[in-house]
Scaffold this active site. Structure first.
Site, mmCIF file in Angstrom:
data_model
loop_
_atom_site.group_PDB
_atom_site.id
_atom_site.type_symbol
_atom_site.label_atom_id
_atom_site.label_comp_id
_atom_site.label_asym_id
_atom_site.label_seq_id
_atom_site.Cartn_x
_atom_site.Cartn_y
_atom_site.Cartn_z
ATOM 1 C CD GLU A 99 -2.822 -1.029 2.327
ATOM 2 O OE1 GLU A 99 -3.998 -2.045 2.312
ATOM 3 O OE2 GLU A 99 -2.622 -0.593 3.323
ATOM 4 C CG HIS A 221 -8.869 6.380 2.570
ATOM 5 N ND1 HIS A 221 -8.843 6.160 1.103
ATOM 6 C CD2 HIS A 221 -8.291 5.266 2.887
ATOM 7 C CE1 HIS A 221 -8.432 4.958 0.971
ATOM 8 N NE2 HIS A 221 -7.996 4.451 1.842
ATOM 9 N NE ARG A 267 -4.638 5.061 3.835
ATOM 10 C CZ ARG A 267 -4.937 4.304 4.897
ATOM 11 N NH1 ARG A 267 -5.287 4.930 6.094
ATOM 12 N NH2 ARG A 267 -5.361 3.148 4.722
ATOM 13 C CG HIS A 328 -9.715 6.382 6.751
ATOM 14 N ND1 HIS A 328 -10.579 5.499 6.318
ATOM 15 C CD2 HIS A 328 -8.645 5.630 6.649
ATOM 16 C CE1 HIS A 328 -10.307 4.332 6.456
ATOM 17 N NE2 HIS A 328 -8.800 4.293 6.332
ATOM 18 N NE ARG A 363 -4.343 4.793 10.204
ATOM 19 C CZ ARG A 363 -4.916 3.963 9.116
ATOM 20 N NH1 ARG A 363 -4.155 2.858 9.109
ATOM 21 N NH2 ARG A 363 -5.917 4.160 8.381
#
Length: 514
Positions: A99, A221, A267, A328, A363
């Site tokens: 990811e 997100h 992100r 998110h 994060r």
């Protein structure tokens, strides 16, 4: 649930949950859990990726602690029966995906419904364990502390909770109390979070006297499905990890213009890039294209996403997916140590409601369930080895001076107003003037809600709104105090990043140092 199962053979546990057991955010974690499970990977590289994503603000000790305990946490889940997707060709025996922000494939998963599989597995054990009492449809009101009881101590003795089915308030005494209430996504208009994510643990911890940290870092997100009939449906980061690319309506890729890592950037970078392109071009959404992958690949790797999109008339094997950013994850929260302990004796916080220092200013994908598992183990060890304190007689909830509310439109109106101005004024890109406008409105809402709370019987909607407004206030206070742009906090007035990364720590009135 992980904490409860680790304690239940030696302790009596009550799990208090305001809806049903499975109504939290964990079930929505599609991508998986990050851990070093392959010989090609290393702890140092996972640590490095986490520190980079966190924009210099991650606590180094916490980061190493969590990542060093990652593999053991996965082994524990496997021992509980979680059916992770296997891969005979992998040296770990399991399929690992990649990811954004990760330098290696290290995300272990159950197809694209990892959180659901973990929740279902643990819930089956929770519901059948003789030492676990499950109180569903009970919403916590406030913690019961020595300070609240006018005792000369800084201890937590339990909590008051509203049984939302009959309106009764129950008093729950406990030697150890754990806040595991998730984040605060519902403070914003658009979020991938469930309706339960109203900042309850953060607000209760603050009111009880706990410091909170890094509340300005709200993760958006980048890819939430944009469709009128798709409420809060997340398109996993793993779609980009498997080659999906972000495009404008004419099919032009735009992420390479914003970052050398392109679609695999962290992100915060991707969300800001999408926000920039949408505002610049007046777009309602952008598009995530993975149509180059064959149908069988998509159905195997993303069965939930494939089926949901197809049900809405979007064939992801032939056409791109319309997406927008949405709130998110709450990176900040109640400040804790490496045992999950807060500033109040006997009170712990784990998961999204806590600020352990792992996430810093942003994060890294799939570190969230990892943090939950590692700190469930750490807190359980501390609880089992700690000295218990006698619990004093706890007073019952006092309803002698309140009446039934004459109308509840105040609650629904204030809830709607809060979420809209937080979206407009405290979003992906911020200015001091917008933050000050939000702060002014929050002050007015505070006054209205406190008056309402003081005069009428409590309800679940009122309790959630009370917690949301307080959490919004903490977010805005933190954002106003950070005179730089770092990670998820981007200010047009302070676009530079300062050389020293310093956490934002808010101290409540009457704070008593542990």
């Amino acid at each position: 649930m992980s904490l409860a199962l680790k304690l239940a053979d030696k302790q009596k546990i009550a799990i208090v949950t305001k809806k049903s057991l499975l109504d939290g955010a964990s079930a929505r974690a599609q991508g998986g859990i990050a851990a070093v499970l392959s010989r090609d990977d290393s702890l140092d590289e996972h640590i490095h990726d986490t520190l980079i994503a966190g924009a210099g603000l991650c606590d180094p000790d916490t980061t190493r602690f969590v990542i060093e305990h990652g593999a053991a946490s996965i082994e524990w889940l496997i021992s509980q029966g979680v059916p992770f997707t296997r891969d005979a060709d992998s040296d770990s025996g399991y399929h690992l995906t990649r990811e954004g922000g990760h330098s290696h494939r290290r995300i272990i998963h159950v197809a694209d419904a990892t959180g659901q599989a973990v929740q279902d597995t643990l819930a089956a054990k929770v519901r059948t364990h003789s030492n676990i009492t499950l109180l569903e449809q009970h919403i916590a009101i406030d913690l019961i502390t020595g300070r609240k009881l006018r005792r000369n101590d800084n201890h937590c003795y339990g909590a008051y909770a509203l049984n939302s089915q009959n309106g009764e308030v129950v008093t729950i005494a406990a030697h150890h109390t754990v806040l595991a209430t998730g984040g605060a996504g519902k403070v914003y208009l658009y979020t991938t979070n469930p309706d339960t994510a109203t900042g309850d643990g953060i607000a209760m911890g603050w009111r009880a006297g706990c410091r909170v940290s890094n509340m300005e870092f709200i993760q958006f997100h980048p890819t939430c499905l944009y469709h009128p009939h798709a409420k809060s449906f997340l398109i996993s980061e793993a779609v980009r990890g498997e080659g999906g690319t972000l495009k404008l309506p004419d099919g032009t890729r735009f992420m390479p213009w914003h970052d050398e890592r392109a679609d695999l950037a962290p992100r915060d970078v991707v969300a800001r890039a999408i926000d920039f392109e949408m505002k610049k071009r007046g777009l309602d959404c952008v598009y995530l294209d993975i149509s180059h992958q064959p149908v069988d690949f998509l159905q195997e790797h993303f069965p939930t996403i494939y089926a949901r999109c197809m049900a809405l008339g979007i064939d992801i094997s032939r056409q791109p997916i319309p997406v927008v950013p949405a709130v998110h994850f709450t990176c900040g929260g109640v400040l804790t140590d490496l045992h999950g302990r807060t500033d109040i004796e006997g009170l712990y916080a784990i998961g999204e409601t806590a600020c352990t220092g792992l996430h810093g200013a942003n994060r890294l994908a799939s570190n969230s369930l990892l943090e939950c598992l590692v700190f469930a183990e750490a807190a359980s060890r501390d609880i089992l080895t700690s000295q218990t304190k006698p619990i004093p007689e706890l007073p019952q909830w006092d309803v002698s001076r309140v009446t039934d509310a004459d109308e509840t439109v105040v609650i629904s109106h204030n809830w709607d107003e809060l979420r809209r101005f937080m979206w407009d004024y405290v979003g992906i890109v911020r200015t001091t003037k917008r933050l000050q406008r939000a702060q002014h409105r929050i002050k007015l809402l505070h006054e209205e809600i406190n008056e309402y709370y003081s005069n009428f019987h409590v309800s679940a909607d009122l309790l959630e709104l009370r917690n949301l407004v307080l959490t919004a206030d903490l977010i805005v206070q933190s954002a106003l105090s950070r005179h730089e742009s770092r990670g998820l906090h981007f200010s047009k007035d302070y676009p530079q990043t300062l050389p020293d990364a310093i956490p934002t720590v808010l101290v409540p009135p009457g704070y008593v140092a542990a």
